[in-house]
Enzyme design. Sequence first.
Site, PDB file in Angstrom:
ATOM      1  CE  LYS A  62      94.098  13.651  34.367  1.00 21.74           C
ATOM      2  NZ  LYS A  62      92.801  13.196  33.767  1.00 21.74           N
ATOM      3  CB  SER A  84      92.841   7.173  31.426  1.00 30.81           C
ATOM      4  OG  SER A  84      92.321   7.311  30.134  1.00 30.81           O
ATOM      5  CG  ASP A  85      93.224  13.876  30.079  1.00 29.52           C
ATOM      6  OD1 ASP A  85      92.752  14.325  31.148  1.00 29.52           O
ATOM      7  OD2 ASP A  85      93.172  14.479  28.996  1.00 29.52           O
ATOM      8  CB  THR A  86      88.951  11.444  27.348  1.00 30.19           C
ATOM      9  OG1 THR A  86      89.080  10.078  27.749  1.00 30.19           O
ATOM     10  CG2 THR A  86      88.200  11.499  26.025  1.00 30.19           C
ATOM     11  N   GLY A 121      94.255   9.101  26.162  1.00 29.14           N
ATOM     12  CA  GLY A 121      95.615   8.736  26.531  1.00 29.14           C
ATOM     13  C   GLY A 121      95.588   7.840  27.754  1.00 29.14           C
TER      14      GLY A 121
END
Length: 209
Positions: A62, A84-86, A121
Amino acid sequence: MFKFLDGKTVILASTSPRRKALLEQIGLSVNVFQAEIDEEEEVLSENLTEPSEIAKFLAVAKAKHAFEKYCGLNNGVPDLLIASDTVVDLDGSPIGKPKNKQGAIEALTRLSGNMHEVHTGVCFMFRKSEDVDVKTLSFVESCKVHFGQLSSEVINTYVATGECYGKAGSYGIQGIGSILVEKIEGDYNAVVGFPLRRFFVEVRKAFCD
């Protein structure tokens, strides 16, 4: 807290209102710029299966996509771009965002009475004023979430609120979904969507060391 970013362009590569609100909560003003990637396709292309690796990989993907797009639109080079990524992880298996009501019910049924992990992340691309090159730093913050035993009535009532949609694991701990959770071990904000303490430590080190 963020005087080292005074006068700098800070971009959040996410349209998540939760992440924007969390960053603003600690006094960081950000401009939102959407990162448009096909998450499933990206993960499949890399053949990733480990949930924490997926969270970190998608955060980096991203960030890079948004950075290139932002620069390509002649908006200049941002001093700091954050992505960010969850990923919700139940026994090593990622549980993504529900595609429909049945998907949400199935996810919550699996989480009921169990402990799962949440991996968030974070990737940020930055450039110090004296630098020409843009640097990239990424990390993963993980914590454990314990769900109570959920009846079918509770699950269906929660899904009916609509809060489950657009959220990894089909729940939002910062909202009505908080009643599903018995306890957490780790950073609450990481479950919401962004680990504020770890981010502050890392970004301050990047700009001030």
